[in-house]
Design a protein around this motif. Structure first.
Motif, PDB file in Angstrom:
ATOM      1  N   ALA A 182       0.827  -1.204   0.000  1.00  0.00           N
ATOM      2  CA  ALA A 182       0.000   0.000   0.000  1.00  0.00           C
ATOM      3  C   ALA A 182       0.864   1.258   0.000  1.00  0.00           C
ATOM      4  N   LEU A 183       1.976   1.228   0.721  1.00  0.00           N
ATOM      5  CA  LEU A 183       2.879   2.380   0.745  1.00  0.00           C
ATOM      6  C   LEU A 183       3.443   2.650  -0.649  1.00  0.00           C
ATOM      7  N   TYR A 184       3.859   1.598  -1.324  1.00  0.00           N
ATOM      8  CA  TYR A 184       4.397   1.788  -2.673  1.00  0.00           C
ATOM      9  C   TYR A 184       3.315   2.295  -3.622  1.00  0.00           C
ATOM     10  N   GLN A 185       2.122   1.694  -3.543  1.00  0.00           N
ATOM     11  CA  GLN A 185       1.055   2.123  -4.434  1.00  0.00           C
ATOM     12  C   GLN A 185       0.661   3.579  -4.184  1.00  0.00           C
ATOM     13  N   MET A 186       0.685   4.018  -2.925  1.00  0.00           N
ATOM     14  CA  MET A 186       0.391   5.419  -2.627  1.00  0.00           C
ATOM     15  C   MET A 186       1.467   6.325  -3.221  1.00  0.00           C
ATOM     16  N   ALA A 187       2.708   5.880  -3.208  1.00  0.00           N
ATOM     17  CA  ALA A 187       3.767   6.657  -3.852  1.00  0.00           C
ATOM     18  C   ALA A 187       3.495   6.784  -5.350  1.00  0.00           C
ATOM     19  N   GLU A 188       3.040   5.711  -5.973  1.00  0.00           N
ATOM     20  CA  GLU A 188       2.690   5.745  -7.393  1.00  0.00           C
ATOM     21  C   GLU A 188       1.555   6.735  -7.647  1.00  0.00           C
ATOM     22  N   VAL A 189       0.537   6.689  -6.781  1.00  0.00           N
ATOM     23  CA  VAL A 189      -0.607   7.594  -6.937  1.00  0.00           C
ATOM     24  C   VAL A 189      -0.170   9.040  -6.772  1.00  0.00           C
ATOM     25  N   ARG A 190       0.598   9.317  -5.732  1.00  0.00           N
ATOM     26  CA  ARG A 190       1.057  10.690  -5.492  1.00  0.00           C
ATOM     27  C   ARG A 190       1.912  11.195  -6.663  1.00  0.00           C
ATOM     28  N   PHE A 191       2.759  10.327  -7.203  1.00  0.00           N
ATOM     29  CA  PHE A 191       3.579  10.728  -8.348  1.00  0.00           C
ATOM     30  C   PHE A 191       2.686  11.078  -9.529  1.00  0.00           C
ATOM     31  N   ALA A 192       1.691  10.234  -9.793  1.00  0.00           N
ATOM     32  CA  ALA A 192       0.784  10.482 -10.910  1.00  0.00           C
ATOM     33  C   ALA A 192      -0.018  11.766 -10.706  1.00  0.00           C
ATOM     34  N   GLN A 193      -0.272  12.129  -9.447  1.00  0.00           N
ATOM     35  CA  GLN A 193      -0.990  13.355  -9.133  1.00  0.00           C
ATOM     36  C   GLN A 193      -0.089  14.591  -9.151  1.00  0.00           C
ATOM     37  N   GLY A 194       1.207  14.386  -9.332  1.00  0.00           N
ATOM     38  CA  GLY A 194       2.143  15.497  -9.314  1.00  0.00           C
ATOM     39  C   GLY A 194       2.512  15.957  -7.917  1.00  0.00           C
ATOM     40  N   ARG A 195       2.231  15.156  -6.911  1.00  0.00           N
ATOM     41  CA  ARG A 195       2.530  15.497  -5.521  1.00  0.00           C
ATOM     42  C   ARG A 195       3.823  14.775  -5.125  1.00  0.00           C
ATOM     43  N   TYR A 196       4.930  15.316  -5.572  1.00  0.00           N
ATOM     44  CA  TYR A 196       6.202  14.613  -5.504  1.00  0.00           C
ATOM     45  C   TYR A 196       6.774  14.539  -4.080  1.00  0.00           C
ATOM     46  N   MET A 197       6.554  15.563  -3.277  1.00  0.00           N
ATOM     47  CA  MET A 197       7.016  15.500  -1.889  1.00  0.00           C
ATOM     48  C   MET A 197       6.299  14.387  -1.133  1.00  0.00           C
ATOM     49  N   SER A 198       5.010  14.261  -1.389  1.00  0.00           N
ATOM     50  CA  SER A 198       4.248  13.192  -0.750  1.00  0.00           C
ATOM     51  C   SER A 198       4.702  11.827  -1.260  1.00  0.00           C
TER      52      SER A 198
END
Length: 231
Positions: A182-198
């Motif tokens: 779930a942590l990795y998938q959230m990183a993928e989602v945040r990256f796709a959203q342009g929220r790179y710090m998150s």
């Protein structure tokens, strides 16, 4: 990042109780909430099939799973493990039939529902898959709901629905804050959203609980580049 299918099956098998006087499924929780009258030898074959799968010996695992079904055709877990093996072997028609038979025996088995949903997601049937995860989560005796939540999040992301993916994944992390998938998938989602710090924060949390993978390291590189950290 692969969907998680097999590990929870051991939890379900560990909860089986033999009682010839009770064979009906509980209307809310299925066989998780009812005494079992599974023939003990069938369960032994299931456990052996699982062990051989873990070792990568699918030929022997398939043999044991077939024997489990032969010993007790009404043992939903026997059909479930058979489906898992057929899926690993790429025999999709046989896998689909085994999963469906498992759910015919016990339509509320959350482990079978999660497995079948993951199977459909793997085939790209995203919209068909998601209801199976939701049904798995409706069973209050499901011991690892974060697995189905994370799988649903993965499936929603593959379908292009980042908002839904985020909702599932955050719920998974509420249940299990250290769940690496779930942590990795959230990183993928945040990256796709342009929220790179998150995205960076979730990747850092991932590294605290799991060994880095090539996929995770590559996402880390992309994230740092977006943040201007070329070094």
């Amino acid at each position: 990042m692969r969907l998680l299918l097999l590990a929870p099956l051991f939890l379900f098998l560990g909860g089986c109780v033999t009682n010839p006087g009770q064979t009906e499924n509980d209307p809310n929780t299925g066989r998780l909430g009812a005494d079992q009258n599974y023939e003990s030898l069938s369960n032994t074959y299931i456990q052996l099939a699982n062990e051989y799968m873990k070792r990568g010996d699918y030929a022997t695992a398939l043999n044991k799973a077939k024997k489990a079904v032969q010993r007790d055709p009404n043992n939903g877990n026997a059909h479930l493990v058979l489906g898992l093996i057929y899926e690993q072997l790429g025999e999709n028609g046989s896998a689909n039939a085994a999963y469906q038979r498992s759910l015919e025996v016990d339509s509320k088995n959350p482990y079978a529902l999660n497995a079948y949903g993951s199977y459909l997601c793997k085939l790209g049937e995203y919209q068909k898959a998601l209801p199976y995860f939701d049904r798995a989560l409706q069973n209050p005796l499901y011991q690892t709901p974060w697995v189905a939540l994370a799988n649903a999040g993965y499936c929603a992301r593959k379908a292009g629905d980042l908002s839904m993916a985020q909702s599932y994944l955050l719920k998974a992390l509420e249940r299990n804050p250290g769940f690496a998938m779930a942590l990795y998938q959230m990183a993928e989602v945040r990256f796709a959203q342009g929220r790179y710090m998150s995205a960076r924060a979730y990747l850092q949390r991932y590294r605290e609980v799991a060994k880095p993978t090539a996929q995770m390291l590559y996402l880390s590189i992309l994230t740092e580049r977006k943040l201007g950290n070329d070094d």
